[in-house]
Design an enzyme around this catalytic site. Sequence first.
Site, PDB file in Angstrom:
ATOM      1  N   ASN A   1      24.285  -7.781   8.103  1.00 20.60           N
ATOM      2  CA  ASN A   1      24.820  -6.254   7.268  1.00 20.60           C
ATOM      3  C   ASN A   1      23.634  -5.290   7.920  1.00 20.60           C
ATOM      4  O   ASN A   1      24.370  -4.085   7.856  1.00 20.60           O
ATOM      5  CB  ASN A   1      24.305  -6.373   5.761  1.00 20.60           C
ATOM      6  CG  ASN A   1      22.979  -6.929   5.698  1.00 20.60           C
ATOM      7  OD1 ASN A   1      22.388  -7.770   6.275  1.00 20.60           O
ATOM      8  ND2 ASN A   1      22.440  -6.380   4.340  1.00 20.60           N
TER       9      ASN A   1
ATOM     10  N   GLY B   1      19.394 -14.242   5.060  1.00 18.39           N
ATOM     11  CA  GLY B   1      21.126 -14.485   5.065  1.00 18.39           C
ATOM     12  C   GLY B   1      21.189 -15.058   3.620  1.00 18.39           C
ATOM     13  O   GLY B   1      20.551 -14.817   2.640  1.00 18.39           O
TER      14      GLY B   1
ATOM     15  N   THR C   1      23.200 -20.879   3.011  1.00 14.85           N
ATOM     16  CA  THR C   1      22.687 -21.128   4.223  1.00 14.85           C
ATOM     17  C   THR C   1      21.148 -21.381   4.168  1.00 14.85           C
ATOM     18  O   THR C   1      20.817 -22.355   4.962  1.00 14.85           O
ATOM     19  CB  THR C   1      22.895 -19.884   5.135  1.00 14.85           C
ATOM     20  OG1 THR C   1      24.235 -19.363   4.984  1.00 14.85           O
ATOM     21  CG2 THR C   1      22.733 -20.380   6.462  1.00 14.85           C
TER      22      THR C   1
ATOM     23  N   GLU D   1      14.618 -14.980   3.185  1.00 10.88           N
ATOM     24  CA  GLU D   1      15.095 -13.946   2.372  1.00 10.88           C
ATOM     25  C   GLU D   1      16.360 -14.035   2.246  1.00 10.88           C
ATOM     26  O   GLU D   1      17.240 -13.946   3.343  1.00 10.88           O
ATOM     27  CB  GLU D   1      14.912 -12.448   3.464  1.00 10.88           C
ATOM     28  CG  GLU D   1      13.216 -12.412   3.933  1.00 10.88           C
ATOM     29  CD  GLU D   1      12.357 -11.802   2.558  1.00 10.88           C
ATOM     30  OE1 GLU D   1      12.908 -11.305   1.724  1.00 10.88           O
ATOM     31  OE2 GLU D   1      11.218 -12.012   2.930  1.00 10.88           O
TER      32      GLU D   1
ATOM     33  N   CYS E   1      21.390  -6.038   0.947  1.00  9.56           N
ATOM     34  CA  CYS E   1      21.015  -6.924  -0.170  1.00  9.56           C
ATOM     35  C   CYS E   1      20.358  -6.287  -1.558  1.00  9.56           C
ATOM     36  O   CYS E   1      20.112  -7.025  -2.232  1.00  9.56           O
ATOM     37  CB  CYS E   1      20.254  -7.960   0.587  1.00  9.56           C
ATOM     38  SG  CYS E   1      18.612  -6.996   1.501  1.00  9.56           S
TER      39      CYS E   1
ATOM     40  N   GLU F   1       7.915 -10.998   3.329  1.00 10.66           N
ATOM     41  CA  GLU F   1       7.774  -9.877   5.001  1.00 10.66           C
ATOM     42  C   GLU F   1       7.159  -8.767   4.561  1.00 10.66           C
ATOM     43  O   GLU F   1       6.705  -8.229   3.462  1.00 10.66           O
ATOM     44  CB  GLU F   1       9.085  -9.886   5.494  1.00 10.66           C
ATOM     45  CG  GLU F   1       9.738 -11.275   5.628  1.00 10.66           C
ATOM     46  CD  GLU F   1      11.107 -11.164   6.468  1.00 10.66           C
ATOM     47  OE1 GLU F   1      11.682 -10.176   6.280  1.00 10.66           O
ATOM     48  OE2 GLU F   1      11.168 -12.258   6.954  1.00 10.66           O
TER      49      GLU F   1
END
Length: 480
Positions: free
Chosen positions: A150, A226, A230, A248, A282, A461
């Site tokens: 994205n 992602g 996943t 994340e 996101c 992060e």
Amino acid sequence: MQHLANYINGQLTAPASGNYIDNYHPATGKVYSLIPDSDSRDVQAAVDAAKAAFPGWAATPAEQRAKIMMKIASLISRDMEKMAQAESKDNGKPVSLARMVDIPRGISNFEFFATAIMHFAAESHAMEDHAINYTLRQPIGVVGCISPWNLPLYLFTWKIAPALAAGNCVVAKPSEITPMTAFLLSELCIEAGLPAGVLNIVHGLGGRAGQAIVEHPEIKAISFTGGTKTGAGLAATAAPMFKKLSLELGGKNPNIIFADCDFEQMLKTTVQSSFANQGQICLCGSRIFVERPLYEQFKAAFVERVKQLTPGDPANDHTRMGAVVSQAHMEKVLSYVELAKEEGGTVLCGGHRVVMEGELREGWYIAPTVIEGLAYNCRTNQEEIFGPVVTIMPFDTEEEVLMMANSTPYGLAATVWTQHLTRAHRVASKIESGIVWINCWLLRDLRTPFGGVKQSGVGREGGFEALRFFTEAKNVCIKL
Ligand code: NAD
């Protein structure tokens, strides 16, 4: 047709398999380049190169590492227009957005962590006059960075830059859906004189190249951005190997609008927070809760603005809404509109594919969609759609809206609109999410912790949090 290459041991290399995957141009729906279909052999070559480079890179003074990173930043800056066009073509986002957000952020990520590492200090703990402890923060070794489609260059560099600054060597994989700017970055790393093996970029499918990175015993840490599913699979592989993990993941972010908000500011920002990058950020707010006295006024004004937001050619400077990233994603997003109707929702605008003219005819465009009349706990309001679709719902009390906002399995970001100071603080403290914006959205200070709670991720992060993730803390105790 252009064949992209892996970047391994300082060289642009073809995949061991000799196979390539189609790379699509979302604006036209056509294949326009080919991506290496890498496998464990390419990952092994990347790990070998990274391992060989690690002692030298870790011993390179931080100032020197920072200089090379600043050089990479300046080369991205020099190629800004080329990079922005490439990002737009690969992802379907408006070129104006790539110019304003994606590429500048790629530059900032390198600049920020190049300078941060020179201010990164560790703690010491004195035990009166018996002993002193100090903490060494040492690079981990070879680390893996895996990113989504994205915000391609933006998120890829958000991981790579702190990892390199901290003295690690990296094996990175961009999304196979948007590999182009990562490929261009590899050319710039060569030009900048980044020593061979310090950064390796392996292109390919998640289940093959990505999985090989996650499974590799000599990759000691993985930073992943992602989908939640996943991320869960990745953690199942990596956790028993005791790898350090930063995840994340997805979100279903609430946007809470109280009746006392600054209406104009809220309206303008809510259109952006709903539909920027075709709703594929996101951090986009996809569940809009509006205090009942303002609901009808908001609904009328919002729908009117959204109707003006028509998809256009991403390459056109004036386009504000581009194509979604893939045919599969378009179908997924539209299937959620159907689900919303089945669940009793009313589509106030959009809700369908937009077929453009000429060569854009086969492109993947969706009219921005606003839906009302759904229960807060239906599937449409609980599952991540990750496209230009939002729902609007009225609420009566602060307690009720907090309950609804916190009802999903996710907890990434939230937005609150109110002029009431104490309420703003109170609501912010009670929302279950890693980030809360009050009277704004996507205002980012790179020093702040970034990440989610619940199924939106593990770890943080940003700023020194990222440098801490990419280092191992070792306590040294000296008896006096
Ligand atoms: P995805 O999970 O399908 O893929 C992400 C990356 O993981 C890709 O590079 C992919 O190739 C790789 N991958 C897939 N399977 C793998 C495996 N088994 N092992 C290793 N790697 C594998 O996600 P996506 O569709 O590219 O991105 C959209 C998702 O990302 C959304 O859920 C969105 O919310 C999330 N996202 C989260 C943040 C955040 O900061 N929390 C930011 C952006 C996007």
